[in-house]
Design a protein around this motif. Structure first.
Motif, short mmCIF file in Angstrom:
data_model
loop_
_atom_site.label_atom_id
_atom_site.label_comp_id
_atom_site.label_asym_id
_atom_site.label_seq_id
_atom_site.Cartn_x
_atom_site.Cartn_y
_atom_site.Cartn_z
N GLU A 303 0.82 -1.21 0.00
CA GLU A 303 0.00 0.00 0.00
C GLU A 303 0.86 1.26 0.00
OE1 GLU A 303 -3.27 0.61 -0.25
OE2 GLU A 303 -3.57 -1.52 -0.67
N LYS A 306 1.59 2.17 -3.69
CA LYS A 306 0.45 1.96 -4.57
C LYS A 306 0.49 2.81 -5.84
CE LYS A 306 -2.40 5.19 -1.88
NZ LYS A 306 -3.62 5.31 -1.05
N ASN A 312 2.59 -2.45 -9.22
CA ASN A 312 1.17 -2.75 -9.45
C ASN A 312 0.99 -3.83 -10.50
OD1 ASN A 312 0.10 -1.00 -7.54
ND2 ASN A 312 -0.02 0.73 -8.95
#
Length: 342
Positions: A303, A306, A312
């Motif tokens: 996180e 992100k 990702n």
């Protein structure tokens, strides 16, 4: 950070003729090597195996460990105290050879009063590639040898759990047993034999599924969430215990030593260096990357990055945290960012 109850993974071979398409070690199978134990490596392993801080010694491979039974039995024989061993295998040997393997393994365990759980792959990906299947035989062995130091469980990467469930029930029936399945949680079943004997079934995420959008597959966050529900603890790298985590050490067939999932940092070699739990703990304490991966929940680390396009995409393709880490080995800047996370 206190570290207790460590896991020791020993990969005793790279040799495998099964050929699963998803295997993260398939590139090593052609011309692969077996673990060969030298005097130096034997002394190191005896120290690691017999240390009071060890929770479990898991013996498997970057291939099929039944291809190096000699090394497996030597490792069991190194144990001078009651240890918990695990042997992860497809169980591909003909039944008479598998039966003898169980007899020989149990005789070695009797010396130290250690125990060993044999975990058999029980999914369609493995079973379609092996002729001899030892699942029913294993159930039968356990029931007919109540004083044995062997136990058995099953593992599956099938998204269709009914395949694994039906297969194991039918295997038990071949030996005259009544069997039923009890669902424990999304990652665990039990197969109950004759109402008296319980065998565990663990479900793992199939890594890099071809159909990523298939709803049957858990994505990375869903998979980690299920692990956390199962263990009642935030997921970090390392041995997940009820209280303090432990070190999760893996030894490769060439003797190289790593923390499981952090294979960009080599900790030494069994054949060349003195490897002790105390020295390994020093790495956790003093290497910022290792320390963060052991201390900070994996989802929190993700996180915090992100907005990173590369990570990702890696997360999208990989639904297993250890595969994410394997791909990140080629992105030192991202690993540096993980190391700098507070």
């Amino acid at each position: 950070m206190k570290l207790t109850d460590h896991l020791l993974y020993i990969d005793i071979t790279q040799i495998c003729g099964i050929g699963c398409s998803f295997c993260m070690y398939s590139d090593k199978h052609k011309g692969g090597i077996n673990l060969v134990l030298t005097e130096k490596s034997e002394n190191n392993l005896k120290g690691l195996i017999n240390h009071n801080s060890v929770k479990r010694i898991s013996i498997s491979g970057e291939g099929e460990p039944l291809n190096n039974i000699e090394a497996f039995h030597k490792l069991l024989d190194f144990s001078h105290k009651k240890n918990e061993f695990e042997f992860i295998s497809s169980g591909f040997l003909p039944k008479e050879l598998m039966y003898q393997f169980y007899i020989d393994t149990n005789n070695i365990l009797l010396k130290s009063k250690s125990k060993c759980n044999i975990r058999l792959s029980s999914d369609s990906y493995h079973l379609e590639k092996i002729k001899h299947r030892s699942h029913g035989l294993s159930i039968d062995w356990f029931i007919k040898n109540p004083e044995s130091h062997l136990s058995f469980s099953f593992r599956s990467i099938d998204t269709d759990k009914e395949f694994t469930r039906n297969f194991l029930v039918s295997e038990a029936m071949k030996f005259g047993y009544h069997a039923k399945i009890k669902e424990i949680n999304n990652l665990t079943d039990e197969i109950i034999i004759n109402e008296n004997y319980i065998f565990k079934i663990d479900y793992k995420n199939l890594v890099k599924p071809k159909d990523i959008e298939n709803d049957n597959f858990l994505d990375l966050k869903e998979y980690i969430s299920e692990i956390e529900l199962k263990t009642n603890k935030k997921f970090t790298l390392g041995s997940i215990n009820v209280e303090n985590n432990g070190m999760d050490v893996t030894i490769k067939p060439d003797g190289s030593v790593f923390f499981y999932g952090i294979e960009n940092i080599k900790l030494g070699n069994l054949n060349l260096d003195d490897i002790t739990w105390e020295n390994l703990e020093h790495h956790v304490e003093n290497n910022k990357l290792i320390n963060n991966l052991y201390r900070i929940p994996f989802i929190d680390l993700i996180e915090s990055m992100k907005d990173n396009i590369i990570i990702n995409e890696i997360i999208r393709r990989n639904n297993n945290p250890y595969w994410v880490m394997k791909e990140l080995e080629t992105y030192p800047e991202i690993l540096k960012e993980i190391a700098s996370n507070d």
